[in-house]
Design a protein around this motif. Structure first.
Motif, short mmCIF file in Angstrom:
data_model
loop_
_atom_site.label_atom_id
_atom_site.label_comp_id
_atom_site.label_asym_id
_atom_site.label_seq_id
_atom_site.Cartn_x
_atom_site.Cartn_y
_atom_site.Cartn_z
N VAL A 202 0.94 -1.35 -0.05
CA VAL A 202 -0.07 0.20 -0.39
C VAL A 202 0.68 1.49 0.30
CG1 VAL A 202 -1.51 1.35 1.15
CG2 VAL A 202 -1.82 -1.54 1.46
N GLY A 203 1.47 1.18 0.77
CA GLY A 203 2.87 2.60 1.08
C GLY A 203 2.09 3.58 2.35
N PHE A 204 3.50 4.43 2.09
CA PHE A 204 3.54 5.31 3.06
C PHE A 204 2.95 6.26 2.13
CE2 PHE A 204 6.43 2.54 6.02
CZ PHE A 204 5.19 2.66 7.16
N PRO A 205 1.77 7.62 3.04
CA PRO A 205 1.43 7.19 4.16
C PRO A 205 -0.21 6.41 3.61
CG PRO A 205 0.39 9.13 2.92
CD PRO A 205 1.55 8.57 2.37
N CYS A 206 -0.39 5.56 5.12
CA CYS A 206 -1.20 4.50 5.42
C CYS A 206 -2.55 5.15 6.37
CB CYS A 206 -0.76 3.63 4.84
SG CYS A 206 -0.05 3.10 6.10
N VAL A 207 -3.06 4.20 6.40
CA VAL A 207 -3.85 4.43 7.49
C VAL A 207 -4.33 2.59 8.38
CG1 VAL A 207 -7.13 4.16 8.25
CG2 VAL A 207 -5.85 6.53 7.25
N VAL A 208 -4.17 2.22 9.33
CA VAL A 208 -3.73 1.18 9.51
C VAL A 208 -5.63 1.14 10.14
CG1 VAL A 208 -3.15 -1.03 10.57
CG2 VAL A 208 -1.66 0.61 9.38
N LYS A 209 -6.35 -0.53 10.61
CA LYS A 209 -7.87 -0.14 11.64
C LYS A 209 -7.88 -1.38 11.54
CE LYS A 209 -9.91 2.04 8.39
NZ LYS A 209 -10.90 2.71 7.22
N PRO A 210 -8.35 -1.47 12.82
CA PRO A 210 -8.70 -3.38 13.51
C PRO A 210 -10.33 -3.57 12.25
CG PRO A 210 -8.42 -2.93 15.34
CD PRO A 210 -8.34 -1.31 14.07
N SER A 211 -9.78 -4.74 11.85
CA SER A 211 -11.75 -5.07 10.87
C SER A 211 -12.85 -4.83 11.97
CB SER A 211 -11.25 -6.66 10.41
OG SER A 211 -11.57 -6.82 9.36
N ASP A 212 -12.32 -5.60 13.05
CA ASP A 212 -13.73 -5.15 14.10
C ASP A 212 -14.00 -3.85 14.53
OD1 ASP A 212 -11.71 -5.75 15.85
OD2 ASP A 212 -13.17 -7.46 16.25
N GLY A 213 -13.02 -3.02 14.48
CA GLY A 213 -12.96 -2.63 15.30
C GLY A 213 -14.44 -1.02 15.24
N THR A 214 -14.33 0.11 15.93
CA THR A 214 -15.64 0.82 15.70
C THR A 214 -15.52 2.00 16.49
OG1 THR A 214 -17.87 1.53 16.49
CG2 THR A 214 -16.99 0.30 17.82
N ALA A 215 -15.99 3.46 16.72
CA ALA A 215 -15.81 5.18 16.54
C ALA A 215 -14.42 5.02 17.03
CB ALA A 215 -16.13 4.50 18.74
N SER A 216 -13.95 5.04 15.90
CA SER A 216 -12.64 5.01 15.56
C SER A 216 -11.46 4.42 16.20
CB SER A 216 -12.13 7.13 15.69
OG SER A 216 -13.44 7.29 14.02
N LEU A 217 -12.24 3.68 17.05
CA LEU A 217 -10.83 3.16 18.60
C LEU A 217 -9.54 2.50 17.10
CD1 LEU A 217 -10.58 3.34 21.67
CD2 LEU A 217 -11.52 1.14 21.39
N HIS A 218 -8.37 2.54 17.83
CA HIS A 218 -7.40 1.75 17.00
C HIS A 218 -7.23 1.99 15.59
CE1 HIS A 218 -7.01 0.58 20.81
NE2 HIS A 218 -8.47 0.08 20.86
N VAL A 219 -7.88 3.16 15.34
CA VAL A 219 -7.67 4.17 14.17
C VAL A 219 -6.37 4.62 13.47
CG1 VAL A 219 -8.55 4.25 11.46
CG2 VAL A 219 -9.54 3.00 13.60
N LEU A 220 -5.16 4.93 12.88
CA LEU A 220 -4.16 5.92 12.92
C LEU A 220 -3.92 5.67 11.91
CD1 LEU A 220 -2.56 7.13 15.30
CD2 LEU A 220 -1.28 5.12 15.18
N HIS A 221 -3.41 6.88 11.77
CA HIS A 221 -2.90 7.99 10.24
C HIS A 221 -1.56 7.10 10.74
CE1 HIS A 221 -0.32 10.57 7.57
NE2 HIS A 221 -2.00 10.66 7.11
N LEU A 222 -0.83 6.54 9.43
CA LEU A 222 0.94 6.32 9.99
C LEU A 222 1.91 7.06 8.63
CD1 LEU A 222 0.34 2.25 10.82
CD2 LEU A 222 0.87 4.13 12.43
N THR A 223 3.03 6.74 8.91
CA THR A 223 3.68 8.12 7.82
C THR A 223 5.35 7.47 7.22
OG1 THR A 223 4.78 9.51 9.31
CG2 THR A 223 2.62 10.12 8.01
N ASN A 224 5.21 6.19 9.10
CA ASN A 224 6.81 5.57 8.61
C ASN A 224 7.29 4.47 9.12
OD1 ASN A 224 7.48 6.66 10.89
ND2 ASN A 224 7.56 8.53 10.53
N GLU A 225 8.02 3.60 9.50
CA GLU A 225 7.93 2.99 10.03
C GLU A 225 8.13 2.57 11.68
OE1 GLU A 225 8.31 -2.15 10.23
OE2 GLU A 225 8.05 -0.49 8.61
N ASP A 226 9.14 3.39 11.91
CA ASP A 226 8.85 4.19 13.97
C ASP A 226 7.26 4.13 14.19
OD1 ASP A 226 11.00 3.64 13.61
OD2 ASP A 226 11.98 6.16 13.83
N GLU A 227 6.52 4.31 13.30
CA GLU A 227 4.64 4.98 13.59
C GLU A 227 4.29 3.32 13.51
OE1 GLU A 227 4.53 10.06 12.03
OE2 GLU A 227 3.99 7.82 11.05
#
Length: 418
Positions: free
Chosen positions: A150-175
């Motif tokens: 997919v490449g950076f920047p990307c968004v990672v999220k749990p497949s079964d999440g809700t309310a934006s919980l654990h949804v994060l915008h990532l720009t690099n390997e450290d993040e």
């Protein structure tokens, strides 16, 4: 009639209260009924109502155990409908409805909407449905390959999440590594809701976020009701901070047409549906699908604008009745959530200054004084409360609600390190 509610959400207690007021019997099955007592001012009276039966079951998230439990309830007191307002429990409600032969969303459709990777995979080749580039991660060991795809920047999220919980915008390997370390500590979402390991890595898509609120009637007809706009916080998290329910968006026809393709492609065949889209320069792009009524304060906005209570219509539909449809009316309602800028102990929330402002409808705090509060930083669970204002159009309602935030008094005690 007798309705079984599989879990709920704090605002959805209003639907239970309304059903009881109309003379229906309600059985609420929950792993933690006290959660609603602490989160909704309506829960205490609802629980005390003679027609309300609350069942505490630590096995409520096990579909087999839940089906058996509801069959026992049904044998003792015939059940006429099954539903939920909870995103975590849409598959559970669908499974129970199927087991009892009652109206409900198909289990396949519920699974396709509930698990975000299934949504993406099911619609990957659907003409006319745009989606971000994505990679499905079944095991954290696959995450680096997915990121490369997919490449950076990307968004990672749990497949079964809700309310934006654990949804994060990532720009690099450290993040990414920090995100995975935090997520590895999360085995469940509370109230017995276990987390599946699947993740989605998605292309970061820019554009306004809106949702289409719709309903699939008993005969399979999908009705697009209206559009909800979304105000989001900044990076790296995605916290919803405002919403307005209305008709007349410039891309409404395209959104409604795509919404029909999305629902059909996922096998969504019954009930209220909440579907989110990014409005990009190339047109709408599907964000996610929820096989239940929109959450938060939006149902209240729908009632203010259209005069129809969608919480109650969810129940009426589950009972086999023909629902009234909450289309937006001439008055537009908007809401804004607010939180604390710091972590500490809540001392007071003061809404007094709001009540004289034009368009004021209501305001509500979600925490009692003396309770700990988190800093508004990660998800919708950090909200402290909301305000609702009305206007003759979306711009007027927006302006009034935004201005009102400066008139809320929030007092938080903060521990100072010595």
């Amino acid at each position: 009639m007798h309705i079984v509610m599989v879990e709920c959400n704090p605002n959805g207690i209003a639907g239970i209260a309304n059903a009881l007021e109309l003379g229906h019997r309600v059985t609420l099955i929950s792993a933690d009924p006290d959660f609603y007592l602490n989160a909704s001012p309506l829960a205490k009276d609802a629980y005390a109502h003679p027609n309300c039966h609350v069942i505490k079951s630590e096995q409520a998230f096990s579909i087999d155990a839940l089906v058996q439990l509801v069959k026992e309830v049904h044998a003792a007191n015939e059940v006429h409908g099954v539903t939920t307002y909870s995103e975590y429990h849409t598959v559970h409600a669908a499974s129970v409805a199927r087991a009892l032969g009652l109206p409900g969303l198909s289990v396949e459709g519920a699974l396709n909407a509930r698990h975000k990777h299934r949504t993406r995979l099911a619609l990957r080749d659907t003409p006319g449905v745009r989606q971000p580039r994505f990679a499905h991660v079944e095991d954290p060991a696959q995450i680096e390959a997915a990121i490369r795809e997919v490449g950076f920047p990307c968004v990672v999220k749990p497949s079964d999440g809700t309310a934006s919980l654990h949804v994060l915008h990532l720009t690099n390997e450290d993040e990414l590594q920090a995100y995975l370390a935090d997520l590895a500590k999360v085995a469940d979402y509370g109230r017995g809701v276990t987390r599946i390991p699947d993740l989605l890595v998605e292309e970061f898509v820019t554009g306004e976020l809106v949702s289409v609120e719709s309903v699939v009637l008993a005969d399979g007809t999908l009705v697009n009701l209206g559009i909800t706009d979304r105000t989001l916080s900044g990076f790296p998290y995605f916290i919803e901070m405002g919403a307005t329910y209305f008709r007349g968006h410039s891309l409404e026809a395209e959104l409604f047409a795509m919404n029909e393709k999305v629902s059909a492609g996922l096998g969504i065949d019954f009930g209220f549906i909440h579907t989110e889209y990014f409005l990009t320069a190339d047109g709408p792009v599907l964000c996610e699908v929820n096989g239940r009524l929109v959450g938060g304060i939006v149902p209240a906005l729908m009632k203010i604008s259209g005069g129809v209570d969608p919480y109650l219509e969810v129940i009426r539909l589950a009972l086999g009745e023909t629902p009234e449809l909450p289309f937006p009316g001439e008055v537009i309602a908007t809401g804004r959530w607010f939180g604390s800028p710091v972590e500490g102990e809540l001392k007071a929330i003061d809404f007094t200054a709001l009540k004289e402002l034009p368009g004021y409808h209501d305001a509500l705090g979600y925490r009692e004084p003396g309770r700990p509060v988190s800093k508004l930083s990660r998800s919708n669970f950090d909200w402290l409360g909301h305000v609702v204002f009305t206007g003759a159009d979306r711009d007027e309602a927006h302006g009034r609600a935004e201005a009102a935030l400066d008139h809320i008094g929030v007092e938080v005690a903060v521990k100072v390190a010595r």
